[in-house]
Write a protein that holds these residues in place. Sequence first.
Motif, mmCIF file in Angstrom:
data_model
loop_
_atom_site.group_PDB
_atom_site.id
_atom_site.type_symbol
_atom_site.label_atom_id
_atom_site.label_comp_id
_atom_site.label_asym_id
_atom_site.label_seq_id
_atom_site.Cartn_x
_atom_site.Cartn_y
_atom_site.Cartn_z
ATOM 1 N N ASN A 1 -74.534 -21.056 14.429
ATOM 2 C CA ASN A 1 -75.172 -20.739 15.708
ATOM 3 C C ASN A 1 -74.120 -20.497 16.780
ATOM 4 O OD1 ASN A 1 -77.716 -21.227 14.488
ATOM 5 N ND2 ASN A 1 -77.624 -23.394 15.041
ATOM 6 N N SER A 2 -74.541 -19.907 17.870
ATOM 7 C CA SER A 2 -73.637 -19.646 19.006
ATOM 8 C C SER A 2 -72.346 -18.989 18.535
ATOM 9 C CB SER A 2 -73.333 -20.949 19.746
ATOM 10 O OG SER A 2 -74.515 -21.565 20.207
ATOM 11 N N LEU A 3 -72.489 -17.966 17.737
ATOM 12 C CA LEU A 3 -71.316 -17.328 17.148
ATOM 13 C C LEU A 3 -70.458 -16.647 18.205
ATOM 14 C CD1 LEU A 3 -72.999 -16.020 13.921
ATOM 15 C CD2 LEU A 3 -70.919 -17.408 13.983
ATOM 16 N N LYS A 4 -69.161 -16.675 17.961
ATOM 17 C CA LYS A 4 -68.172 -16.088 18.864
ATOM 18 C C LYS A 4 -67.381 -15.022 18.109
ATOM 19 C CE LYS A 4 -67.430 -20.688 20.906
ATOM 20 N NZ LYS A 4 -66.411 -21.739 21.184
ATOM 21 N N PRO A 5 -66.778 -14.091 18.836
ATOM 22 C CA PRO A 5 -65.931 -13.102 18.156
ATOM 23 C C PRO A 5 -64.840 -13.743 17.300
ATOM 24 C CG PRO A 5 -66.385 -12.380 20.388
ATOM 25 C CD PRO A 5 -66.954 -13.775 20.268
ATOM 26 N N ASP A 6 -64.339 -14.899 17.704
ATOM 27 C CA ASP A 6 -63.302 -15.590 16.928
ATOM 28 C C ASP A 6 -63.809 -16.107 15.579
ATOM 29 O OD1 ASP A 6 -61.401 -17.173 19.649
ATOM 30 O OD2 ASP A 6 -61.392 -15.143 18.813
ATOM 31 N N ASP A 7 -65.119 -16.106 15.390
ATOM 32 C CA ASP A 7 -65.679 -16.524 14.103
ATOM 33 C C ASP A 7 -65.657 -15.382 13.082
ATOM 34 O OD1 ASP A 7 -68.125 -18.320 15.987
ATOM 35 O OD2 ASP A 7 -66.386 -19.170 14.955
ATOM 36 N N THR A 8 -65.282 -14.200 13.519
ATOM 37 C CA THR A 8 -65.215 -13.059 12.605
ATOM 38 C C THR A 8 -64.207 -13.323 11.495
ATOM 39 O OG1 THR A 8 -65.851 -11.468 14.312
ATOM 40 C CG2 THR A 8 -64.623 -10.620 12.421
ATOM 41 N N ALA A 9 -64.674 -13.222 10.258
ATOM 42 C CA ALA A 9 -63.819 -13.517 9.111
ATOM 43 C C ALA A 9 -64.603 -13.277 7.827
ATOM 44 C CB ALA A 9 -63.344 -14.968 9.143
ATOM 45 N N VAL A 10 -63.896 -13.290 6.720
ATOM 46 C CA VAL A 10 -64.553 -13.368 5.420
ATOM 47 C C VAL A 10 -64.742 -14.844 5.110
ATOM 48 C CG1 VAL A 10 -64.402 -12.864 2.958
ATOM 49 C CG2 VAL A 10 -63.519 -11.214 4.634
ATOM 50 N N TYR A 11 -65.964 -15.215 4.821
ATOM 51 C CA TYR A 11 -66.300 -16.610 4.538
ATOM 52 C C TYR A 11 -66.420 -16.802 3.031
ATOM 53 C CZ TYR A 11 -67.050 -17.609 9.446
ATOM 54 O OH TYR A 11 -66.852 -17.810 10.796
ATOM 55 N N TYR A 12 -65.734 -17.824 2.540
ATOM 56 C CA TYR A 12 -65.719 -18.124 1.110
ATOM 57 C C TYR A 12 -66.347 -19.482 0.862
ATOM 58 C CZ TYR A 12 -62.140 -14.460 0.882
ATOM 59 O OH TYR A 12 -61.455 -13.274 0.968
ATOM 60 N N CYS A 13 -67.171 -19.545 -0.153
ATOM 61 C CA CYS A 13 -67.679 -20.850 -0.554
ATOM 62 C C CYS A 13 -66.808 -21.400 -1.679
ATOM 63 C CB CYS A 13 -69.147 -20.801 -0.973
ATOM 64 S SG CYS A 13 -69.517 -19.757 -2.383
ATOM 65 N N ASN A 14 -66.775 -22.701 -1.740
ATOM 66 C CA ASN A 14 -65.930 -23.400 -2.706
ATOM 67 C C ASN A 14 -66.667 -24.639 -3.188
ATOM 68 O OD1 ASN A 14 -63.966 -25.970 -2.768
ATOM 69 N ND2 ASN A 14 -62.900 -24.218 -3.666
ATOM 70 N N ILE A 15 -66.561 -24.915 -4.468
ATOM 71 C CA ILE A 15 -67.100 -26.172 -4.980
ATOM 72 C C ILE A 15 -66.036 -26.880 -5.803
ATOM 73 C CG2 ILE A 15 -69.474 -25.346 -5.013
ATOM 74 C CD1 ILE A 15 -69.252 -25.113 -8.075
ATOM 75 N N TYR A 16 -66.119 -28.187 -5.822
ATOM 76 C CA TYR A 16 -65.299 -29.022 -6.704
ATOM 77 C C TYR A 16 -66.304 -29.644 -7.656
ATOM 78 C CZ TYR A 16 -61.635 -32.281 -8.126
ATOM 79 O OH TYR A 16 -60.702 -32.981 -8.836
ATOM 80 N N ALA A 17 -66.303 -29.134 -8.890
ATOM 81 C CA ALA A 17 -67.391 -29.458 -9.805
ATOM 82 C C ALA A 17 -66.885 -29.786 -11.196
ATOM 83 C CB ALA A 17 -68.363 -28.280 -9.878
ATOM 84 N N ARG A 18 -67.721 -30.478 -11.931
ATOM 85 C CA ARG A 18 -67.435 -30.810 -13.323
ATOM 86 C C ARG A 18 -68.267 -29.898 -14.218
ATOM 87 N NH1 ARG A 18 -69.055 -36.428 -16.461
ATOM 88 N NH2 ARG A 18 -68.753 -35.593 -18.567
#
Length: 120
Positions: free
Chosen positions: A82-99
């Motif tokens: 929410n309340s996104l700003k121009p500085d939030d512009t990026a490629v967003y990656y998800c990551n998990i630490y899983a078994r």
Amino acid sequence: VQLQASGGGLVQPGGSLRLSCAASGSIFSINTMGWYRQAPGKVRELVATITSGGTVVYADSVKGRFTISRENAKSTGYLQMNSLKPDDTAVYYCNIYARPSHSSRCYGYWGQGTLVTVSS
């Protein structure tokens, strides 16, 4: 184990987006789920993480604006922005630490990234 991230797009400053990250494959358990981002010319940085017990960590830059959550039954994580700003512009990656099912150890896995652009 595969991760599919979705929900990125173009949004105006002050707007909202919800990212999703669905994990699939032979997963025994997911310990930590997290979101990271990489802006052009910058290093990848932590945005937020959530453990299987619900403990969350946020980068200072997103505290109060972003909310991380997960649905364990669906092996899916979310990032409400929410309340996104121009500085939030990026490629967003998800990551998990899983078994994975075939192992007694946990490993880190990355999704393919989804682009978030905040611009008027």
